[in-house]
Design an enzyme around this catalytic site. Structure first.
Site, PDB file in Angstrom:
ATOM      1  CD  GLU A  49      -3.035  -0.955   2.259  1.00  0.00           C
ATOM      2  OE1 GLU A  49      -2.760  -0.287   3.272  1.00  0.00           O
ATOM      3  OE2 GLU A  49      -4.121  -1.532   2.101  1.00  0.00           O
ATOM      4  CD  GLU A 107      -4.013  -5.819   2.953  1.00  0.00           C
ATOM      5  OE1 GLU A 107      -4.682  -5.075   3.701  1.00  0.00           O
ATOM      6  OE2 GLU A 107      -2.802  -5.694   2.794  1.00  0.00           O
TER       7      GLU A 107
HETATM    8  C1  GAL Z   1      -4.098  -2.473   5.190  1.00  0.00           C
HETATM    9  C2  GAL Z   1      -2.711  -3.042   5.317  1.00  0.00           C
HETATM   10  C3  GAL Z   1      -2.680  -4.298   6.167  1.00  0.00           C
HETATM   11  C4  GAL Z   1      -3.515  -4.114   7.389  1.00  0.00           C
HETATM   12  C5  GAL Z   1      -4.913  -3.766   6.972  1.00  0.00           C
HETATM   13  C6  GAL Z   1      -5.865  -3.619   8.125  1.00  0.00           C
HETATM   14  O1  GAL Z   1      -4.028  -1.100   5.030  1.00  0.00           O
HETATM   15  O2  GAL Z   1      -2.151  -3.327   4.067  1.00  0.00           O
HETATM   16  O3  GAL Z   1      -1.362  -4.567   6.505  1.00  0.00           O
HETATM   17  O4  GAL Z   1      -2.961  -3.109   8.177  1.00  0.00           O
HETATM   18  O5  GAL Z   1      -4.905  -2.548   6.286  1.00  0.00           O
HETATM   19  O6  GAL Z   1      -7.148  -3.262   7.719  1.00  0.00           O
END
Ligand code: GAL
Length: 680
Positions: free
Chosen positions: A161, A317
């Site tokens: 990110e 994610e």
């Molecule tokens: C994203 C990140 C992850 C985790 C996740 C939590 O921004 O890539 O590592 O922190 O959010 O929602």
């Protein structure tokens, strides 16, 4: 519309995972080896075939500067391989170990106010820091050399990110690299002074060293400088990505490379980023309590497919239940995670992954949802995760299929940045609000949408929406003219055609180079303060409220199709249509309410001849994927009640739902994926 593009089935995203991808972030550095074995076993049980490994493992991989420890990672890679789980191996460069800041304090990022961001959380690096860059490239090199030939390696996950917490850094190192960037862009100070209009407010520069990033200043900083700063901030992070990518491509040319995006993320010009990736991946964390989440989810998914120019992508994610970053983190209710996961698949994702596999017991994210929660396998989450694994296995025939669309929305990051700089007629004009309002009307009608970059090939599209095209790059007016002249329908909205790439107002005023295409001139802007409203009155006797903005128009060859009802410009055109070549260019001079927007979009859709994928009751979303002569209709019920839908004859539900003849019954949050006969 070229059939070859439409019906082609895309190759697997990673040759080593020729399936729909299922998995999540895996952080074994938080656990001991006995847990790794249990994890690998449980991954198999629910159908996980890919994990993102090592995303935040830098301090475990290089505990002291230059002293690497790969023993534990060797073992994890072997365990996963033995259980047939492939690895999306991270370069682990998103969060440097504390020693980097100790040895190189100037590697820390600095805010516009001069505040240094310290270690103790994550992402504490300046993208312009040479110490950070060197250490990151070293680590990526070691990882590629060590694991390039490992049979578990399926793809590379560069950093994480980019820009998530630190979107811009105002340190001295950043100032130096901004100056280098400006020198490369302008060549001479004269050219820069002209582009930035530095005769205004006595800003003329005599030496490059006099130029700073737009740090905190007494009042509004030069807007051209701010726009170049936005460009630079996107470029400087892209440079970091490029440095790592170059290493990976040199050592492992055949392993696909990605970095995970965050949807409509303003700081990064994702068109330029996506070009440098082998595949696009995205992180999506919609607020479960927000009734608009399905629209946002669809819009983000369409952007990801579009960034990959139609290629499948990975939902890298999401959370199975809740996040931990909001003031109150309510979980997704039963069925919601499945519904939103399959919505991504409907819109072109060939992979569904989560943050994270196993819930942490330590750290700032220990209350974040995980595929395997603290409560283990006797939990609702685990049951839903197992079911989704089964669904994805049943949806294998869909893999590689594309999503045909006849409607496009223009998204130009440069114009977006410029539109929302300070010192505008109204700070309340926000591009995403306008994009989303139109997108929602199309979503309700099951009209598929692609996003397009400036100068994209528009030959597949009948309708192009271009809200608030404030900045018009060179050649863009001609590009839009070619589309409309060839029979396309364009719908543009207010405050468009105002400045050029230098952030200088076009001579003669808006819509600048778009005047010929739109057949009108903007005489003046009337931003409306909150609570001020006007009326948008079409010729047919309808009347809608409108607010936010009014362009007072002088029509040249365009015709008014709606007029303003009030204020000193009552009776002047509020929406126009202009025949241009074989097509038509519409212009909307204000922000109508939802009814007004529906009225105008219906008209444009009809004129363009765009048909919905299927007409459905409110809250039911339908999307078609097609590939190699196969056609799949995803039907998703976001409504709170069961629905019955008439679907094409001779359909088969890959998920084995309630389908009798051509009547499909879906419970709330239900999803069907119908294999139907190709209709075109
Ligand atoms: C994203 C990140 C992850 C985790 C996740 C939590 O921004 O890539 O590592 O922190 O959010 O929602």
């Amino acid at each position: 519309m070229t059939q070859a593009t439409l019906f082609r089935r895309w190759a697997p995203l990673a040759p080593r995972v020729p399936h729909l991808i299922y998995g999540g972030d895996y952080n074994p550095e938080q656990w001991d080896e006995a847990v790794w074995l249990e994890d690998a076993h449980l991954m198999r049980e629910v159908g996980v075939n890919l994990v993102s490994l090592g995303v935040f493992a830098w301090s475990s991989l290089e505990p002291r500067p230059g002293a690497y420890d790969f023993i534990w990672l060797d073992r994890v890679m072997d365990v996963l391989h033995a259980h047939e789980v492939k690895v999306n191996l991270s370069t682990a460069t998103a969060s440097p170990p504390p020693w980097l800041a100790r040895l190189h304090p100037d590697s820390l990022p600095v805010t516009a106010d001069g505040v240094i961001l310290h270690p103790g959380a994550r992402q504490q690096y300046s993208p312009s820091s040479s110490a950070y860059r060197e250490a990151a490239v070293q680590l990526a090199t070691r990882l590629a050399e060590r694991y390039g030939a490992h049979p578990a390696l399926a793809m590379w996950h560069v950093n994480n990110e980019y820009g998530c917490h630190v979107r811009e850094c105002f340190s001295d190192a950043s100032a130096a690299s901004f100056r280098r960037w400006l020198e490369a862009r302008y060549g001479t100070l004269d050219a820069l002074n002209n582009a930035w209009g530095t005769s205004f407010w006595s800003q003329r520069y005599g030496e490059w060293e006099e130029i700073y990033p737009p740090r905190r200043a007494p009042t509004a900083v030069n807007p051209s400088q701010q726009l170049d700063w936005r460009r630079f901030c996107s470029d400087v992070l892209l440079e970091c990505f490029e440095l790592e990518r170059a290493v990976l491509k040199r050592i492992t040319p055949d392993v696909p490379v990605t970095t995970n995006f965050m949807g409509f993320f303003k700081p990064l010009d994702l068109w330029r980023w996506a070009e440098r990736e082998d595949l696009v991946s995205n992180d999506a964390y919609p607020e479960p309590a927000d009734p608009g989440a399905p629209v946002d989810g669809a819009m983000g998914a369409d952007l990801m497919r579009s960034l990959g120019r139609g290629r499948p992508w990975i939902l890298m994610e999401q959370t199975p239940t809740a996040v931990v970053s909001r003031p109150v983190n309510t979980p997704r209710r039963p069925g919601e995670m499945r519904l939103m996961s399959l919505q991504s698949v409907a819109r072109g994702a060939d992979g569904v992954m989560f943050f994270q596999w196993r819930a942490s017991q330590v750290g700032a994210e220990k209350f974040h949802g995980a595929m395997l929660p603290h409560g283990g396998t006797r939990t609702r989450t685990w049951r839903e995760i197992s079911e989704l694994g089964g669904d994805l296995a049943r949806l294998e025939p869909v893999r590689g299929a594309g999503v045909p669309a006849e409607t496009a929305m223009l998204l130009d990051w440069e114009s977006w940045w410029a539109l929302e700089l300070e010192a505008r007629p109204s700070r309340e004009v926000q591009l995403l609000d306008q994009l989303r309002a139109s997108y929602e009307v199309l979503w309700e009608r099951n009209v598929p949408v692609d996003f397009v970059a400036p100068h994209a090939d528009l030959s597949a599209y009948k309708l192009l929406l271009a809200p608030n095209l404030y900045l018009v790059q060179g050649g863009m007016a001609e590009w839009l003219e070619t589309f409309v002249a060839a029979g396309g329908t364009l719908l543009m909205s207010f405050f468009s055609g105002v400045v050029d790439t230098r952030e200088q107002v076009f001579a003669g005023g808006p819509p600048g180079p778009l005047r010929r295409l739109l057949g009108l001139r903007v005489e003046e802007f009337v931003p409306l303060v909150q609570g001020q409203e006007n009326r948008l009155e079409p010729e047919n006797g309808l009347s809608f409220s409108c607010d936010l903005w009014a362009d007072v128009l002088e029509l040249e060859s365009a015709e008014a199709i709606a007029r303003f009802g009030n204020d000193f410009f009552a009776g002047r055109a509020a929406a126009t249509r202009h025949s241009f070549g074989l097509g038509a260019a519409y212009y909307l001079a204000t922000r109508p309410d939802a009814g007004g927007l529906r009225w105008l979009l219906e008209r444009a859709l009809n004129e363009a001849g765009v048909r919905p994928t299927l007409k459905t009751p409110r809250g039911v979303e339908v999307v078609r994927r097609e590939g190699d002569g196969h056609s799949f209709l995803f039907v998703m019920n976001h409504a709170p009640q069961p629905v019955e839908i008439i679907v094409p004859p001779r359909a088969r539900d890959l998920l084995g739902g309630d389908l009798e003849a051509n009547c499909l019954r879906l419970p709330p949050k239900g999803v069907a994926v119908l294999e139907v006969e190709q209709t075109r």
